[in-house]
Scaffold this motif. Structure first.
Motif, PDB file in Angstrom:
ATOM      1  N   ALA A  26      28.345  22.093 -12.644  1.00  0.00           N
ATOM      2  CA  ALA A  26      27.162  21.290 -12.314  1.00  0.00           C
ATOM      3  C   ALA A  26      26.041  21.540 -13.318  1.00  0.00           C
ATOM      4  CB  ALA A  26      26.698  21.615 -10.893  1.00  0.00           C
ATOM      5  N   LEU A  27      25.823  22.802 -13.653  1.00  0.00           N
ATOM      6  CA  LEU A  27      24.761  23.121 -14.612  1.00  0.00           C
ATOM      7  C   LEU A  27      25.073  22.587 -16.006  1.00  0.00           C
ATOM      8  CD1 LEU A  27      23.867  26.749 -13.484  1.00  0.00           C
ATOM      9  CD2 LEU A  27      22.578  24.640 -13.067  1.00  0.00           C
ATOM     10  N   LEU A  28      26.337  22.660 -16.410  1.00  0.00           N
ATOM     11  CA  LEU A  28      26.721  22.100 -17.712  1.00  0.00           C
ATOM     12  C   LEU A  28      26.509  20.586 -17.752  1.00  0.00           C
ATOM     13  CD1 LEU A  28      29.971  24.066 -18.653  1.00  0.00           C
ATOM     14  CD2 LEU A  28      27.755  24.135 -19.805  1.00  0.00           C
ATOM     15  N   ALA A  29      26.879  19.910 -16.666  1.00  0.00           N
ATOM     16  CA  ALA A  29      26.688  18.457 -16.610  1.00  0.00           C
ATOM     17  C   ALA A  29      25.205  18.105 -16.674  1.00  0.00           C
ATOM     18  CB  ALA A  29      27.325  17.899 -15.340  1.00  0.00           C
ATOM     19  N   LEU A  30      24.377  18.857 -15.965  1.00  0.00           N
ATOM     20  CA  LEU A  30      22.937  18.608 -16.011  1.00  0.00           C
ATOM     21  C   LEU A  30      22.378  18.855 -17.411  1.00  0.00           C
ATOM     22  CD1 LEU A  30      21.907  20.213 -12.600  1.00  0.00           C
ATOM     23  CD2 LEU A  30      21.759  17.789 -13.194  1.00  0.00           C
ATOM     24  N   MET A  31      22.872  19.907 -18.068  1.00  0.00           N
ATOM     25  CA  MET A  31      22.395  20.200 -19.423  1.00  0.00           C
ATOM     26  C   MET A  31      22.857  19.140 -20.416  1.00  0.00           C
ATOM     27  SD  MET A  31      22.724  24.391 -19.564  1.00  0.00           S
ATOM     28  CE  MET A  31      23.408  24.309 -21.175  1.00  0.00           C
ATOM     29  N   LEU A 103      25.733   7.512  -7.563  1.00  0.00           N
ATOM     30  CA  LEU A 103      24.465   8.248  -7.630  1.00  0.00           C
ATOM     31  C   LEU A 103      24.165   8.682  -9.060  1.00  0.00           C
ATOM     32  CD1 LEU A 103      24.872  10.554  -4.505  1.00  0.00           C
ATOM     33  CD2 LEU A 103      23.378   8.564  -4.705  1.00  0.00           C
ATOM     34  N   ALA A 104      25.204   9.097  -9.775  1.00  0.00           N
ATOM     35  CA  ALA A 104      25.014   9.604 -11.138  1.00  0.00           C
ATOM     36  C   ALA A 104      24.674   8.498 -12.122  1.00  0.00           C
ATOM     37  CB  ALA A 104      26.272  10.334 -11.603  1.00  0.00           C
ATOM     38  N   ILE A 105      25.158   7.281 -11.903  1.00  0.00           N
ATOM     39  CA  ILE A 105      24.900   6.208 -12.869  1.00  0.00           C
ATOM     40  C   ILE A 105      23.958   5.145 -12.327  1.00  0.00           C
ATOM     41  CG2 ILE A 105      27.073   6.525 -14.088  1.00  0.00           C
ATOM     42  CD1 ILE A 105      28.201   4.160 -12.546  1.00  0.00           C
ATOM     43  N   GLY A 106      23.433   5.322 -11.105  1.00  0.00           N
ATOM     44  CA  GLY A 106      22.536   4.338 -10.498  1.00  0.00           C
ATOM     45  C   GLY A 106      21.221   4.207 -11.242  1.00  0.00           C
ATOM     46  N   GLY A 111      16.365   5.610  -8.422  1.00  0.00           N
ATOM     47  CA  GLY A 111      17.556   6.149  -9.077  1.00  0.00           C
ATOM     48  C   GLY A 111      17.299   7.457  -9.793  1.00  0.00           C
ATOM     49  N   GLU A 112      16.074   7.604 -10.341  1.00  0.00           N
ATOM     50  CA  GLU A 112      15.747   8.845 -11.046  1.00  0.00           C
ATOM     51  C   GLU A 112      15.671  10.037 -10.107  1.00  0.00           C
ATOM     52  OE1 GLU A 112      12.093   6.811  -9.725  1.00  0.00           O
ATOM     53  OE2 GLU A 112      13.681   6.135 -11.049  1.00  0.00           O
ATOM     54  N   LEU A 113      15.453   9.778  -8.816  1.00  0.00           N
ATOM     55  CA  LEU A 113      15.429  10.858  -7.840  1.00  0.00           C
ATOM     56  C   LEU A 113      16.842  11.278  -7.442  1.00  0.00           C
ATOM     57  CD1 LEU A 113      13.711  12.630  -5.916  1.00  0.00           C
ATOM     58  CD2 LEU A 113      14.010  10.831  -4.216  1.00  0.00           C
ATOM     59  N   ARG A 114      17.727  10.311  -7.273  1.00  0.00           N
ATOM     60  CA  ARG A 114      19.092  10.608  -6.821  1.00  0.00           C
ATOM     61  C   ARG A 114      20.040  10.969  -7.960  1.00  0.00           C
ATOM     62  NH1 ARG A 114      17.699   5.995  -3.738  1.00  0.00           N
ATOM     63  NH2 ARG A 114      18.702   4.703  -5.300  1.00  0.00           N
ATOM     64  N   ARG A 115      19.676  10.665  -9.163  1.00  0.00           N
ATOM     65  CA  ARG A 115      20.563  10.898 -10.308  1.00  0.00           C
ATOM     66  C   ARG A 115      20.983  12.363 -10.469  1.00  0.00           C
ATOM     67  NH1 ARG A 115      20.079   8.573 -16.327  1.00  0.00           N
ATOM     68  NH2 ARG A 115      21.875   7.326 -15.796  1.00  0.00           N
ATOM     69  N   PRO A 116      20.082  13.353 -10.373  1.00  0.00           N
ATOM     70  CA  PRO A 116      20.525  14.756 -10.494  1.00  0.00           C
ATOM     71  C   PRO A 116      21.552  15.150  -9.430  1.00  0.00           C
ATOM     72  CG  PRO A 116      18.149  14.623 -10.690  1.00  0.00           C
ATOM     73  CD  PRO A 116      18.619  13.264 -10.283  1.00  0.00           C
ATOM     74  N   ALA A 120      25.185  16.490 -10.618  1.00  0.00           N
ATOM     75  CA  ALA A 120      25.643  17.822 -10.200  1.00  0.00           C
ATOM     76  C   ALA A 120      26.979  17.733  -9.476  1.00  0.00           C
ATOM     77  CB  ALA A 120      24.593  18.473  -9.302  1.00  0.00           C
ATOM     78  N   ILE A 121      27.140  16.761  -8.607  1.00  0.00           N
ATOM     79  CA  ILE A 121      28.392  16.619  -7.852  1.00  0.00           C
ATOM     80  C   ILE A 121      29.540  16.256  -8.781  1.00  0.00           C
ATOM     81  CG2 ILE A 121      29.587  15.226  -6.114  1.00  0.00           C
ATOM     82  CD1 ILE A 121      26.897  15.021  -4.635  1.00  0.00           C
ATOM     83  N   VAL A 122      29.352  15.242  -9.596  1.00  0.00           N
ATOM     84  CA  VAL A 122      30.436  14.771 -10.468  1.00  0.00           C
ATOM     85  C   VAL A 122      30.806  15.827 -11.506  1.00  0.00           C
ATOM     86  CG1 VAL A 122      31.046  13.046 -12.214  1.00  0.00           C
ATOM     87  CG2 VAL A 122      29.955  12.326 -10.097  1.00  0.00           C
ATOM     88  N   GLY A 123      29.813  16.385 -12.174  1.00  0.00           N
ATOM     89  CA  GLY A 123      30.097  17.395 -13.197  1.00  0.00           C
ATOM     90  C   GLY A 123      30.731  18.642 -12.624  1.00  0.00           C
ATOM     91  N   GLY A 124      30.212  19.096 -11.495  1.00  0.00           N
ATOM     92  CA  GLY A 124      30.761  20.287 -10.862  1.00  0.00           C
ATOM     93  C   GLY A 124      32.172  20.091 -10.364  1.00  0.00           C
ATOM     94  N   LEU A 125      32.444  18.926  -9.787  1.00  0.00           N
ATOM     95  CA  LEU A 125      33.802  18.665  -9.297  1.00  0.00           C
ATOM     96  C   LEU A 125      34.800  18.548 -10.438  1.00  0.00           C
ATOM     97  CD1 LEU A 125      33.206  16.213  -6.328  1.00  0.00           C
ATOM     98  CD2 LEU A 125      34.159  18.504  -6.219  1.00  0.00           C
ATOM     99  N   LEU A 126      34.429  17.884 -11.495  1.00  0.00           N
ATOM    100  CA  LEU A 126      35.345  17.759 -12.638  1.00  0.00           C
ATOM    101  C   LEU A 126      35.678  19.126 -13.228  1.00  0.00           C
ATOM    102  CD1 LEU A 126      33.948  14.643 -14.518  1.00  0.00           C
ATOM    103  CD2 LEU A 126      36.158  14.846 -13.363  1.00  0.00           C
ATOM    104  N   PHE A 127      34.651  19.930 -13.450  1.00  0.00           N
ATOM    105  CA  PHE A 127      34.854  21.240 -14.065  1.00  0.00           C
ATOM    106  C   PHE A 127      35.616  22.177 -13.139  1.00  0.00           C
ATOM    107  CE2 PHE A 127      33.407  25.431 -15.584  1.00  0.00           C
ATOM    108  CZ  PHE A 127      33.699  25.300 -16.932  1.00  0.00           C
TER     109      PHE A 127
END
Length: 168
Positions: A26-31, A103-106, A111-116, A120-127
């Motif tokens: 999740a942190l890597l995806a956010l970064m 949520l990630a691409i909305g 959208g700017e509020l829900r995007r993180p 976090a969910i998509v990046g964390g789940l993939l990793f």
């Protein structure tokens, strides 16, 4: 609670060993997407931890049952657990991942509020999905061997001396 369920402290540690990969992902995806770690992103990480923990419980629980009731060794039990629990784990991960993708691409209002949250969910789940399916069996086997060594040392240390009676 997991220690009581499995009657051991080793297996809960195995389950908890899967959680750092979710947070790191999740942190890597956010970064990578240059998004700040906000309260909403932390909520996504907490949600992510629950999903990843449930996936690890599916695998470990099945392996423990195979050891106890089918008489399999740890290697065979965790291998069978990986094979038979791969589809349910993948389905759970894909459902959560595809639910977080909008949520990630909305881009709509707010959208700017829900995007993180989505990132976090998509990046964390993939990793974590990539790592957990490989590392959980390794940690399970390593900690099981450590448990056997500990029991062996404990038995040797607390062995009662036998009394020898002399014949009179």
């Amino acid at each position: 609670m997991l220690g009581i369920l499995y009657e051991s402290l080793i297996h809960p540690v195995t389950i908890l060993s899967t959680l750092p990969s979710a947070g790191v992902g999740a942190l890597l995806a956010l970064m990578l997407l240059k998004t700040e770690l906000s309260v909403i992103a932390l909520i996504g990480i907490i949600l992510l931890i629950g999903i990843v923990k449930k996936n690890a419980i599916l695998m470990i629980d099945f392996a423990i049952l195979a050891e106890r009731y089918d008489g399999k060794g740890p290697e065979d039990a965790i291998f069978e657990a990986c094979l038979l629990r791969f589809r349910p784990i993948t389905m759970t991960t894909m459902a959560a991942l595809l639910g977080g993708l909008p949520l990630a691409i909305g881009f709509g209002t707010g959208g700017e509020l829900r995007r993180p949250l989505g990132i976090a969910i998509v990046g964390g789940l993939l990793f974590s999905q990539m790592l957990t399916l490989y590392t959980t069996p390794v940690v399970y086997l390593y900690l099981d061997r450590m448990r056997l060594r500990w029991e062996h040392l404990r038995r040797r240390r607390f062995r009662r001396p036998t009394l020898v009676r002399s014949g009179s």
